[in-house]
Scaffold this active site. Structure first.
Site, PDB file in Angstrom:
ATOM      1  N   ARG A 122       0.691  -1.311  -0.014  1.00  0.00           N
ATOM      2  CA  ARG A 122      -0.186   0.006  -0.108  1.00  0.00           C
ATOM      3  C   ARG A 122       0.943   1.198   0.011  1.00  0.00           C
ATOM      4  O   ARG A 122       1.730   1.311   1.117  1.00  0.00           O
ATOM      5  CB  ARG A 122      -0.961   0.136   1.278  1.00  0.00           C
ATOM      6  CG  ARG A 122      -1.931   1.318   1.343  1.00  0.00           C
ATOM      7  CD  ARG A 122      -2.498   1.007   2.663  1.00  0.00           C
ATOM      8  NE  ARG A 122      -3.217  -0.191   2.972  1.00  0.00           N
ATOM      9  CZ  ARG A 122      -3.700  -0.576   3.982  1.00  0.00           C
ATOM     10  NH1 ARG A 122      -3.354  -0.014   5.136  1.00  0.00           N
ATOM     11  NH2 ARG A 122      -4.154  -1.677   4.151  1.00  0.00           N
ATOM     12  N   HIS A 167       1.785  -2.236   5.585  1.00  0.00           N
ATOM     13  CA  HIS A 167       1.653  -2.544   4.131  1.00  0.00           C
ATOM     14  C   HIS A 167       2.598  -1.841   3.102  1.00  0.00           C
ATOM     15  O   HIS A 167       3.053  -2.278   2.277  1.00  0.00           O
ATOM     16  CB  HIS A 167       0.125  -2.124   3.647  1.00  0.00           C
ATOM     17  CG  HIS A 167      -0.786  -3.014   4.101  1.00  0.00           C
ATOM     18  ND1 HIS A 167      -1.203  -4.349   3.455  1.00  0.00           N
ATOM     19  CD2 HIS A 167      -1.732  -3.178   5.342  1.00  0.00           C
ATOM     20  CE1 HIS A 167      -2.254  -4.982   4.144  1.00  0.00           C
ATOM     21  NE2 HIS A 167      -2.536  -4.355   5.337  1.00  0.00           N
ATOM     22  N   ASP A 174      -3.407  -8.544   3.215  1.00  0.00           N
ATOM     23  CA  ASP A 174      -4.848  -8.615   3.983  1.00  0.00           C
ATOM     24  C   ASP A 174      -5.580  -9.627   2.868  1.00  0.00           C
ATOM     25  O   ASP A 174      -5.547  -9.671   1.672  1.00  0.00           O
ATOM     26  CB  ASP A 174      -5.849  -7.313   3.714  1.00  0.00           C
ATOM     27  CG  ASP A 174      -5.155  -6.526   4.599  1.00  0.00           C
ATOM     28  OD1 ASP A 174      -4.477  -6.577   5.632  1.00  0.00           O
ATOM     29  OD2 ASP A 174      -5.504  -5.162   4.627  1.00  0.00           O
ATOM     30  N   GLU A 256      -6.860  -7.805  13.527  1.00  0.00           N
ATOM     31  CA  GLU A 256      -7.651  -8.051  12.477  1.00  0.00           C
ATOM     32  C   GLU A 256      -7.360  -9.517  12.048  1.00  0.00           C
ATOM     33  O   GLU A 256      -6.201  -9.872  11.704  1.00  0.00           O
ATOM     34  CB  GLU A 256      -6.965  -7.217  11.336  1.00  0.00           C
ATOM     35  CG  GLU A 256      -7.139  -5.480  11.486  1.00  0.00           C
ATOM     36  CD  GLU A 256      -6.634  -4.573  10.979  1.00  0.00           C
ATOM     37  OE1 GLU A 256      -6.871  -3.298  10.882  1.00  0.00           O
ATOM     38  OE2 GLU A 256      -5.736  -5.129   9.976  1.00  0.00           O
ATOM     39  N   HIS A 259      -4.914  -9.734   8.438  1.00  0.00           N
ATOM     40  CA  HIS A 259      -3.771  -8.927   8.352  1.00  0.00           C
ATOM     41  C   HIS A 259      -2.585  -9.933   8.732  1.00  0.00           C
ATOM     42  O   HIS A 259      -2.603 -10.355   9.820  1.00  0.00           O
ATOM     43  CB  HIS A 259      -4.078  -7.900   9.047  1.00  0.00           C
ATOM     44  CG  HIS A 259      -2.864  -6.961   9.210  1.00  0.00           C
ATOM     45  ND1 HIS A 259      -2.969  -5.528   8.581  1.00  0.00           N
ATOM     46  CD2 HIS A 259      -1.374  -7.093   9.502  1.00  0.00           C
ATOM     47  CE1 HIS A 259      -1.814  -5.061   8.883  1.00  0.00           C
ATOM     48  NE2 HIS A 259      -0.816  -5.951   9.360  1.00  0.00           N
TER      49      HIS A 259
END
Length: 285
Positions: A122, A167, A174, A256, A259
């Site tokens: 990301r 990320h 994810d 999460e 993740h």
């Protein structure tokens, strides 16, 4: 000076200021890949945007069997709009992380499952987009699905939004599991009725994955991987994903269920900002 020179000088000062702000926000000891041009514009430039280092690959080139549903390329995410920096719906990762995912996928395929990734590398510009969205308390168009019980004003203090993301280092992903054969998930239609991400699977937005108890990116404590309220088949599915990925070298983020980060990270202290596109890998492979 004349107007053209004045405009050029002002643009240069703006870029310098943006770069200084980005670097100042880094955690102690971390490095930033210096963006060139305007990192928040969402506009790619073949000559100005940073390139990925040679250690990055497209996951599809390593394992084309892993499904990809890159949510931030679409408006079906907690902001309700495509995210800055996602120029193509593709998964980029460090080669070490991609190879590890391939090992996990081989194991899951033997059991009749496939991995499906929602997000991989990301860029920092995407994280910046998240931060700006979180500050706009009037924009709550996706609250009904992604954060029904969370006050948007508390997203920072609750840890759902941060100015840096693992990320951006390239070894975090994810993802979920789907039972084979898995039909594609239907596209989200902006403006369609929203349903809480923690509701029963048949009530949530349709997803071709196993029932993990919540949808992806659900801002709710039920998304904590080992939340004791998640039982039965849902807990079994989470543990199946967790065991398979841990065997391949991934570590779960306990808050999460989706993740995971491959350890050791190839770039443990660097936050990259090249956009997600094949062009970012050009000339490196």
């Amino acid at each position: 000076m004349g107007m053209p020179r004045l405009a050029a000088a002002l643009r240069g000062l703006a870029v310098t200021a943006a770069t200084l702000v980005c670097v100042a926000a880094l955690p102690s000891g971390a490095q930033a890949q210096q963006p060139q041009g305007n990192p928040a514009s969402g506009q790619a430039s073949p000559t100005k945007d940073p390139k990925a280092p040679k250690e990055f690959v497209a996951l599809r080139d390593v394992d084309p069997t892993i499904r990809q549903e890159i949510r931030y390329y679409t408006p079906h995410n907690f902001m309700g709009v495509p995210v800055t920096g996602y120029e193509k719906p593709m998964c980029l990762l460090t080669r070490d992380a991609a190879n590890a995912l391939h090992r996990a996928q081989v194991s899951f395929l033997k059991k009749g499952y496939t991995l499906k990734v929602y997000d991989c590398y990301r860029p920092q510009r995407a994280v910046n987009h998240f931060v700006e969205w979180a500050k706009d308390l009037d924009d709550q168009r996706m609250k009904g699905e992604f954060y029904p019980q969370v006050d948007k004003s508390t997203l920072f203090q609750d840890g759902y939004i941060a100015e840096k993301s693992g990320h951006s280092r390239g070894s975090t992903v994810d993802l979920t599991l789907a039972k084979l054969p898995a039909l594609p998930t239907r596209p989200y239609v902006p403006g369609e009725p929203l349903h809480p991400c923690y509701g029963p699977q048949d009530d949530r937005f349709p997803d071709n994955s196993l029932d993990m108890g919540t949808g992806f990116d659900c801002f709710d404590t039920l998304a904590h991987t080992l939340d004791p309220r998640v039982k039965g088949e849902q807990r079994k599915n989470r543990l199946l994903l967790k065991a398979g990925l841990e065997k391949a070298g991934f570590v779960n983020y306990e808050y999460e269920w989706w993740h995971y980060t491959f350890q050791p990270e190839t770039f443990p202290d660097t936050y990259f900002d090249f956009p997600i596109s094949r062009r970012s890998l050009a000339g490196r492979h």
